[in-house]
Scaffold this active site. Structure first.
Site, PDB file in Angstrom:
ATOM      1  N   ASP A  25       2.131   4.996  -0.272  1.00  0.00           N
ATOM      2  CA  ASP A  25       1.494   6.252   0.114  1.00  0.00           C
ATOM      3  C   ASP A  25       1.348   7.194  -1.073  1.00  0.00           C
ATOM      4  O   ASP A  25       1.906   6.959  -2.147  1.00  0.00           O
ATOM      5  CB  ASP A  25       2.327   6.945   1.202  1.00  0.00           C
ATOM      6  CG  ASP A  25       2.301   6.191   2.528  1.00  0.00           C
ATOM      7  OD1 ASP A  25       1.326   5.465   2.773  1.00  0.00           O
ATOM      8  OD2 ASP A  25       3.267   6.343   3.307  1.00  0.00           O
TER       9      ASP A  25
ATOM     10  N   ARG B 282      10.645   5.938   4.514  1.00  0.00           N
ATOM     11  CA  ARG B 282      10.917   7.380   4.573  1.00  0.00           C
ATOM     12  C   ARG B 282      11.396   7.803   5.959  1.00  0.00           C
ATOM     13  O   ARG B 282      12.219   8.714   6.097  1.00  0.00           O
ATOM     14  CB  ARG B 282       9.667   8.146   4.165  1.00  0.00           C
ATOM     15  CG  ARG B 282       9.350   7.990   2.672  1.00  0.00           C
ATOM     16  CD  ARG B 282       7.889   8.230   2.376  1.00  0.00           C
ATOM     17  NE  ARG B 282       7.489   9.578   2.711  1.00  0.00           N
ATOM     18  CZ  ARG B 282       6.218   9.970   2.789  1.00  0.00           C
ATOM     19  NH1 ARG B 282       5.241   9.095   2.558  1.00  0.00           N
ATOM     20  NH2 ARG B 282       5.930  11.214   3.096  1.00  0.00           N
TER      21      ARG B 282
ATOM     22  N   ARG C 212       0.845  -1.187   0.000  1.00  0.00           N
ATOM     23  CA  ARG C 212       0.000   0.000   0.000  1.00  0.00           C
ATOM     24  C   ARG C 212       0.887   1.246   0.000  1.00  0.00           C
ATOM     25  O   ARG C 212       1.152   1.833   1.048  1.00  0.00           O
ATOM     26  CB  ARG C 212      -0.916   0.003   1.220  1.00  0.00           C
ATOM     27  CG  ARG C 212      -1.857  -1.193   1.276  1.00  0.00           C
ATOM     28  CD  ARG C 212      -2.669  -1.184   2.556  1.00  0.00           C
ATOM     29  NE  ARG C 212      -3.575  -2.323   2.627  1.00  0.00           N
ATOM     30  CZ  ARG C 212      -4.373  -2.584   3.666  1.00  0.00           C
ATOM     31  NH1 ARG C 212      -4.348  -1.789   4.724  1.00  0.00           N
ATOM     32  NH2 ARG C 212      -5.163  -3.649   3.654  1.00  0.00           N
TER      33      ARG C 212
ATOM     34  N   TYR D  75      12.768  -1.405  -1.768  1.00  0.00           N
ATOM     35  CA  TYR D  75      12.519   0.008  -2.050  1.00  0.00           C
ATOM     36  C   TYR D  75      13.832   0.729  -2.298  1.00  0.00           C
ATOM     37  O   TYR D  75      14.878   0.373  -1.730  1.00  0.00           O
ATOM     38  CB  TYR D  75      11.823   0.679  -0.865  1.00  0.00           C
ATOM     39  CG  TYR D  75      10.341   0.429  -0.761  1.00  0.00           C
ATOM     40  CD1 TYR D  75       9.415   1.308  -1.333  1.00  0.00           C
ATOM     41  CD2 TYR D  75       9.843  -0.674  -0.068  1.00  0.00           C
ATOM     42  CE1 TYR D  75       8.053   1.089  -1.225  1.00  0.00           C
ATOM     43  CE2 TYR D  75       8.483  -0.905   0.046  1.00  0.00           C
ATOM     44  CZ  TYR D  75       7.591  -0.017  -0.536  1.00  0.00           C
ATOM     45  OH  TYR D  75       6.243  -0.243  -0.432  1.00  0.00           O
TER      46      TYR D  75
END
Length: 242
Positions: A51, A195, A49, A109
């Protein structure tokens, strides 16, 4: 029968992956186009999911369909039906017990940064205006693989059953004199985790957090002790492995 869709997207224009009541999302666009082509309501389940504003070079989602459609041509037609910022690679049949989210073993990522102004990077990379000690940041990144509870990097108020994750790799890579990216691979990620991890590593790189303090942040498990959450535009889901 169950099918996997493999696709990529530029998340700039979307309110994240998951369907939202008051915003266009990647999931809502994928479902809209699949439902139109297959002429029945289709719901898809994604591998993650992302952002709002986060991108994906490789994303997977599954859906169930029993109709007579020529599935060999679905990827081509779906790719052309979707907006230009979502691209379909392939659609393939899978076993009924395959699940885009829960069957995934690893996710990777990348977070991109640059230190010199560029008209070609700002959309997909975060410009930083200070010097960083990347050797110290990589020492801190390796520490992540010693822990399993990453509650310190989870967005406050997130509805998660567990904050346990297994990090397999975490390292900064330099691609030019002024460009770097952070690569992290884990079995799962918490909301906003990458992040927040990057923001905390940058505190180490700026000399504002020691290695001992970095460990304390992880061990104390409080989001307020970690660094700031970095901008979404520089984050990419690179790949999902099953």
């Amino acid at each position: 029968m169950r099918y996997f869709v493999w696709f990529s997207y530029d998340g700039t224009a979307y309110h994240g992956w998951q369907v939202q009541p008051n915003g266009v999302t990647v999931q809502s666009e994928l479902q809209r186009c699949l439902s139109m082509l297959l002429r029945q309501p289709i719901e898809v389940v994604g591998a993650g999911r992302t952002d709002a504003g986060v991108h994906a070079r490789q994303m997977a989602a599954h859906f169930d369909y029993e109709g007579p459609y020529d599935m060999d041509n679905l990827a081509y037609k779906l790719d052309h039906a979707l907006p230009r910022d979502i691209s379909v690679d392939r659609v393939e049949p899978v076993s009924d017990d395959m699940h885009a989210r829960f069957s995934a073993k690893r996710r990777t990522y990348h977070y991109y940064i640059h230190t010199h102004k560029s008209p070609f990077l700002w959309r997909y990379s975060c410009q930083l205006h200070y010097q960083l000690d990347f050797e110290a940041m990589n020492r801190a990144a390796r520490v992540l693989m010693e822990y399993e509870d990453f509650g310190a990097f989870c967005k406050a108020g997130s509805d998660v059953k567990t904050t346990l994750c297994r990090v397999y790799a975490a390292e900064w890579h330099q691609t030019s004199e002024t460009e770097w990216y952070f690569e992290i691979t884990a079995n799962r990620f918490l909301r906003n985790m990458v992040r927040a991890v990057v923001g905390t590593l940058i505190e180490v790189g700026r000399g504002r957090m020691t290695m001992s303090e970095f460990r304390q942040v992880i061990e104390q498990g409080s989001r307020t002790g970690a660094g700031e959450s970095m901008p979404a535009n520089a984050l990419f889901l690179e790949r999902v492995e099953y």
